[in-house]
Scaffold this motif. Sequence first.
Motif, mmCIF file in Angstrom:
data_model
loop_
_atom_site.group_PDB
_atom_site.id
_atom_site.type_symbol
_atom_site.label_atom_id
_atom_site.label_comp_id
_atom_site.label_asym_id
_atom_site.label_seq_id
_atom_site.Cartn_x
_atom_site.Cartn_y
_atom_site.Cartn_z
ATOM 1 N N SER A 271 1.628 10.717 -19.537
ATOM 2 C CA SER A 271 0.574 10.082 -18.737
ATOM 3 C C SER A 271 0.915 10.044 -17.252
ATOM 4 O O SER A 271 0.090 9.652 -16.426
ATOM 5 N N GLY A 272 2.125 10.450 -16.887
ATOM 6 C CA GLY A 272 2.523 10.471 -15.481
ATOM 7 C C GLY A 272 3.027 9.152 -14.946
ATOM 8 O O GLY A 272 3.222 9.013 -13.738
ATOM 9 N N LYS A 273 3.300 8.185 -15.815
ATOM 10 C CA LYS A 273 3.742 6.878 -15.344
ATOM 11 C C LYS A 273 5.232 6.837 -15.025
ATOM 12 O O LYS A 273 5.709 5.921 -14.350
ATOM 13 N N LEU A 274 6.000 7.820 -15.497
ATOM 14 C CA LEU A 274 7.434 7.826 -15.248
ATOM 15 C C LEU A 274 7.850 8.800 -14.154
ATOM 16 O O LEU A 274 9.013 8.834 -13.769
ATOM 17 N N LYS A 275 6.911 9.605 -13.688
ATOM 18 C CA LYS A 275 7.261 10.573 -12.655
ATOM 19 C C LYS A 275 6.061 10.828 -11.757
ATOM 20 O O LYS A 275 4.978 11.139 -12.236
ATOM 21 N N TRP A 276 6.281 10.678 -10.454
ATOM 22 C CA TRP A 276 5.242 10.927 -9.459
ATOM 23 C C TRP A 276 5.671 12.088 -8.566
ATOM 24 O O TRP A 276 6.863 12.353 -8.385
ATOM 25 N N THR A 277 4.677 12.731 -7.994
ATOM 26 C CA THR A 277 4.971 13.665 -6.913
ATOM 27 C C THR A 277 5.293 12.855 -5.661
ATOM 28 O O THR A 277 4.926 11.671 -5.545
ATOM 29 N N LEU A 278 5.965 13.472 -4.727
ATOM 30 C CA LEU A 278 6.246 12.795 -3.468
ATOM 31 C C LEU A 278 4.955 12.480 -2.731
ATOM 32 O O LEU A 278 4.854 11.459 -2.037
ATOM 33 N N ALA A 279 3.943 13.330 -2.912
ATOM 34 C CA ALA A 279 2.639 13.090 -2.271
ATOM 35 C C ALA A 279 2.010 11.802 -2.812
ATOM 36 O O ALA A 279 1.455 11.000 -2.048
ATOM 37 N N LYS A 280 2.084 11.589 -4.122
ATOM 38 C CA LYS A 280 1.519 10.365 -4.697
ATOM 39 C C LYS A 280 2.290 9.145 -4.214
ATOM 40 O O LYS A 280 1.704 8.089 -3.937
ATOM 41 N N TRP A 281 3.605 9.274 -4.113
ATOM 42 C CA TRP A 281 4.437 8.183 -3.609
ATOM 43 C C TRP A 281 4.036 7.818 -2.190
ATOM 44 O O TRP A 281 3.928 6.638 -1.843
ATOM 45 N N LYS A 282 3.784 8.829 -1.364
ATOM 46 C CA LYS A 282 3.364 8.577 0.009
ATOM 47 C C LYS A 282 2.012 7.868 0.047
ATOM 48 O O LYS A 282 1.796 6.956 0.847
ATOM 49 N N TYR A 284 0.796 5.924 -2.248
ATOM 50 C CA TYR A 284 1.004 4.549 -2.710
ATOM 51 C C TYR A 284 1.554 3.680 -1.588
ATOM 52 O O TYR A 284 1.088 2.556 -1.361
ATOM 53 N N LEU A 285 2.552 4.195 -0.861
ATOM 54 C CA LEU A 285 3.132 3.418 0.233
ATOM 55 C C LEU A 285 2.138 3.219 1.372
ATOM 56 O O LEU A 285 2.127 2.169 2.024
ATOM 57 N N ALA A 286 1.308 4.225 1.613
ATOM 58 C CA ALA A 286 0.297 4.087 2.665
ATOM 59 C C ALA A 286 -0.683 2.977 2.324
ATOM 60 O O ALA A 286 -1.194 2.287 3.218
ATOM 61 N N ALA A 287 -0.948 2.787 1.027
ATOM 62 C CA ALA A 287 -1.898 1.758 0.597
ATOM 63 C C ALA A 287 -1.276 0.373 0.524
ATOM 64 O O ALA A 287 -1.979 -0.636 0.668
ATOM 65 N N HIS A 289 1.915 -0.488 2.154
ATOM 66 C CA HIS A 289 2.798 -0.785 3.285
ATOM 67 C C HIS A 289 2.213 -0.164 4.552
ATOM 68 O O HIS A 289 1.021 0.125 4.614
ATOM 69 N N GLN A 290 3.045 0.029 5.561
ATOM 70 C CA GLN A 290 2.581 0.684 6.771
ATOM 71 C C GLN A 290 2.242 2.148 6.487
ATOM 72 O O GLN A 290 2.913 2.799 5.680
ATOM 73 N N LYS A 291 1.253 2.668 7.144
ATOM 74 C CA LYS A 291 0.756 4.009 6.841
ATOM 75 C C LYS A 291 1.816 5.082 6.984
ATOM 76 O O LYS A 291 1.867 6.033 6.192
ATOM 77 N N ASP A 292 2.698 4.959 8.001
ATOM 78 C CA ASP A 292 3.676 6.012 8.243
ATOM 79 C C ASP A 292 5.063 5.671 7.703
ATOM 80 O O ASP A 292 6.043 6.354 8.020
ATOM 81 N N ASP A 293 5.169 4.637 6.867
ATOM 82 C CA ASP A 293 6.469 4.268 6.308
ATOM 83 C C ASP A 293 7.080 5.404 5.497
ATOM 84 O O ASP A 293 8.280 5.677 5.592
#
Length: 417
Positions: A271-282, A284-287, A289-293
């Motif tokens: 289901s993809g819950k144990l592994k994300w692409t770096l793009a998805k991680w970015k 998630y953090l943009a949503a 935390h700070q957009k450019d974190d």
Amino acid sequence: MSRRVALVVAVVTIGTIFVQLLGVLTPKETKVEVASDRCNATRCSKTAYVSGMNAKKILTADGWREVRSPGPATLIWQRSNLGYRIDPSTQIMNSLPNVFAAADKAYLCKNVVEYEAANGMATSPLPFTLPLITVEDMNALTRNASSMDGLWIVKKTSESMGRGIVIVEHMPTWVRTREFSEIAVDIKRGQRYVCQKYITNPLLLEGRKSEVRLYWVILSLDPLVAAVFGQGQVRLNSMQYVNGSFTDPRIHLTNAHQQAGHPEFDELLKSGKLKWTLAKWKEYLAATHQKDDADRLVARMKWSLVRVINATSDKMKQRSGEAAGDTTGLFEFLGADFIVTADMEVRLTEVQQGPGLSHTEAVKTKIIHGAVGGAVRMAYDLQWLRRTRQSLGDLKLQPGYEFLVNEAVSPPYYFSP
């Protein structure tokens, strides 16, 4: 006091110097025309002697034809050093002489701290990771124990998958225990350990601990050339994070071997819950935390790798403390794992020689073919430039790759955040 549990919370850091980020450098897009794509019978055989089933699948899909011995192979891909000496006029091999200078946790910490201290960088007298290589290292740990508050872990560097972990809750007490004495004896016999500060405030993704994996390659030691693959992956634990619940490795250890103990592991993985692409991680953090974190964090990860390269590349040119001789044609494909803390600091947890190349799930499948295939093409192209007496500075990046260090160009290039 301490207790052994099936737990790894790798918190290797390479000193306590943190660089203020000014921005992220983005590699220029180039039209890639490479020697390896033009390889034919008059130029090379594009044959490969390969160790490891997953590597065979990736390389054959990239056009390499497997042979059964290293002699006729253009590429030699091995999981461990077999002692084979290549013919640099016709061969390349992914095996640097002393990659343990970076891939062994104890040596990594020792080499980085010593290099940066020797070059006038202000390192802390008590970094997050202490190498335990000699008896004197154990004596120093005893002397410093009273100032080492909080939770620590001690681990033999040769162990993996959560084995052999010692959780130290009170260091002044632990250094007087039988367990400490037994480890000291083990070190006298040549084993290596690390003592690592446990990170109690990891950045949580949907309430779970995570780890970022980047793939990178050292293409040459002389001149020094290294590149990182930008399409990383993020591994998440199957259980919600609870600080202090150390008996369940699924909470703390971001490792497929430990996470496989979850009763719904296969479903969570698919289901993809144990592994994300770096793009998805970015995203998630943009949503959250700070957009450019995310970009700043990735830049700090790359900078950590530059520090590793600077501190260990000379050591990699040695075998048993002596010069290894000509390293032409040798390269090393590596992994690097990072933990991000809740206050947005990056911790390098491991540099991995021979990272796992299994690709049975969607996220890693998208990444690993480009990472491995691109690394091999660049290694071949660099050697082709040598053989044809062209400038090594003409080496073209493969798609997804960015230079970390390139001393083949003038002036030399070093990634800087």
